[in-house]
Design a protein around this motif. Structure first.
Motif, PDB file in Angstrom:
ATOM      1  N   GLU A  73       6.473   9.788 -13.804  1.00 22.33           N
ATOM      2  CA  GLU A  73       6.248   8.636 -14.678  1.00 22.33           C
ATOM      3  C   GLU A  73       7.216   7.520 -14.310  1.00 22.33           C
ATOM      4  OE1 GLU A  73       5.705   7.976 -19.377  1.00 22.33           O
ATOM      5  OE2 GLU A  73       7.706   8.653 -18.792  1.00 22.33           O
ATOM      6  N   VAL A  74       6.701   6.293 -14.367  1.00 24.55           N
ATOM      7  CA  VAL A  74       7.516   5.102 -14.146  1.00 24.55           C
ATOM      8  C   VAL A  74       7.316   4.179 -15.343  1.00 24.55           C
ATOM      9  CG1 VAL A  74       7.900   3.067 -12.682  1.00 24.55           C
ATOM     10  CG2 VAL A  74       7.297   5.267 -11.637  1.00 24.55           C
ATOM     11  N   ASN A  88       3.384  -6.046  -9.476  1.00 23.90           N
ATOM     12  CA  ASN A  88       2.395  -5.124  -8.916  1.00 23.90           C
ATOM     13  C   ASN A  88       2.287  -5.253  -7.399  1.00 23.90           C
ATOM     14  OD1 ASN A  88       1.403  -3.455 -10.928  1.00 23.90           O
ATOM     15  ND2 ASN A  88      -0.101  -4.957 -11.605  1.00 23.90           N
ATOM     16  N   GLU A  89       2.425  -6.464  -6.896  1.00 24.91           N
ATOM     17  CA  GLU A  89       2.353  -6.711  -5.456  1.00 24.91           C
ATOM     18  C   GLU A  89       3.402  -5.876  -4.715  1.00 24.91           C
ATOM     19  OE1 GLU A  89       3.827 -10.442  -2.876  1.00 24.91           O
ATOM     20  OE2 GLU A  89       2.280 -10.935  -4.352  1.00 24.91           O
ATOM     21  N   GLU A  90       4.631  -5.900  -5.196  1.00 26.67           N
ATOM     22  CA  GLU A  90       5.699  -5.112  -4.558  1.00 26.67           C
ATOM     23  C   GLU A  90       5.558  -3.630  -4.897  1.00 26.67           C
ATOM     24  OE1 GLU A  90       8.788  -3.897  -2.294  1.00 26.67           O
ATOM     25  OE2 GLU A  90       7.892  -5.894  -2.271  1.00 26.67           O
ATOM     26  N   THR A 101       2.147   8.293 -13.194  1.00 18.99           N
ATOM     27  CA  THR A 101       1.745   7.553 -14.385  1.00 18.99           C
ATOM     28  C   THR A 101       2.721   6.398 -14.555  1.00 18.99           C
ATOM     29  OG1 THR A 101       3.104   8.860 -15.899  1.00 18.99           O
ATOM     30  CG2 THR A 101       0.849   9.639 -15.488  1.00 18.99           C
ATOM     31  N   ARG A 102       2.285   5.372 -15.296  1.00 18.49           N
ATOM     32  CA  ARG A 102       3.129   4.198 -15.435  1.00 18.49           C
ATOM     33  C   ARG A 102       2.820   3.476 -16.734  1.00 18.49           C
ATOM     34  NH1 ARG A 102       2.667  -1.126 -11.640  1.00 18.49           N
ATOM     35  NH2 ARG A 102       1.103  -1.649 -13.169  1.00 18.49           N
ATOM     36  N   TYR A 103       3.842   2.867 -17.280  1.00 21.79           N
ATOM     37  CA  TYR A 103       3.627   1.929 -18.371  1.00 21.79           C
ATOM     38  C   TYR A 103       4.397   0.661 -18.059  1.00 21.79           C
ATOM     39  CZ  TYR A 103       8.235   3.282 -20.210  1.00 21.79           C
ATOM     40  OH  TYR A 103       9.576   3.525 -20.352  1.00 21.79           O
ATOM     41  N   MET A 120      12.473   5.983 -14.492  1.00 21.15           N
ATOM     42  CA  MET A 120      11.587   7.014 -13.936  1.00 21.15           C
ATOM     43  C   MET A 120      11.897   8.380 -14.516  1.00 21.15           C
ATOM     44  SD  MET A 120      11.593   6.099  -9.905  1.00 21.15           S
ATOM     45  CE  MET A 120      10.828   4.592  -9.348  1.00 21.15           C
ATOM     46  N   THR A 121      10.873   9.217 -14.476  1.00 21.71           N
ATOM     47  CA  THR A 121      11.023  10.631 -14.774  1.00 21.71           C
ATOM     48  C   THR A 121      10.441  11.393 -13.582  1.00 21.71           C
ATOM     49  OG1 THR A 121      10.737  10.224 -17.131  1.00 21.71           O
ATOM     50  CG2 THR A 121      10.460  12.490 -16.389  1.00 21.71           C
ATOM     51  N   ALA A 122      11.171  12.394 -13.114  1.00 20.66           N
ATOM     52  CA  ALA A 122      10.706  13.191 -11.981  1.00 20.66           C
ATOM     53  C   ALA A 122      10.810  14.676 -12.317  1.00 20.66           C
ATOM     54  CB  ALA A 122      11.528  12.876 -10.737  1.00 20.66           C
TER      55      ALA A 122
END
Length: 128
Positions: A73-74, A88-90, A101-103, A120-122
């Motif tokens: 998750e990011v 989003n481009e980078e 997943t992302r928010y 982040m979660t890893a």
């Protein structure tokens, strides 16, 4: 068991841990686009700051023994919602295949010059 993760390769503060490892999970704090070599923001654009924030997160993940593919998750916090497309481009260059997943939300505090904070979660399978 909880383990504090720390590296000189990413910005730090006495107010938070760069990451905490708990079992197989790694929780990376929200990091901004500060280049630790200079102590300054990596640039004035959302792309530059996103790139540096992601590099800082990667350095902390490595210090925790996690790989980029371990991210599940990011969380992205933007100071200016209008920067979404530029972020989003980078971001897309860092996760070209199967992204985590992302928010994305609005950054709730105003920090001079800071455009983005990324956490982040890893998950890392620990070998015995």
């Amino acid at each position: 068991m909880r383990e504090i993760v720390s590296t000189a390769e990413a910005p730090s503060s006495p107010l938070y841990s760069q990451a905490v490892k708990a079992g197989d999970m790694v929780y990376v704090s929200g990091l901004v686009g500060i280049d630790v070599a200079t102590g300054a923001l990596a640039g004035a654009t959302i792309q530059e700051q996103t790139r540096q924030a992601l590099a800082n997160c990667r350095a902390v993940l490595r210090a925790a023994g996690a790989a980029w593919d371990d991210i599940v998750e990011v969380g992205v916090l933007l100071a200016r919602p209008d920067d979404f497309a530029g972020m989003n481009e980078e971001y897309a260059t860092w996760f070209p295949g199967t992204p985590p997943t992302r928010y994305v939300a609005k950054l709730g505090v105003e920090l001079p010059g800071v455009l983005v904070s990324i956490r982040m979660t890893a998950y890392t399978r620990q070998t015995v």
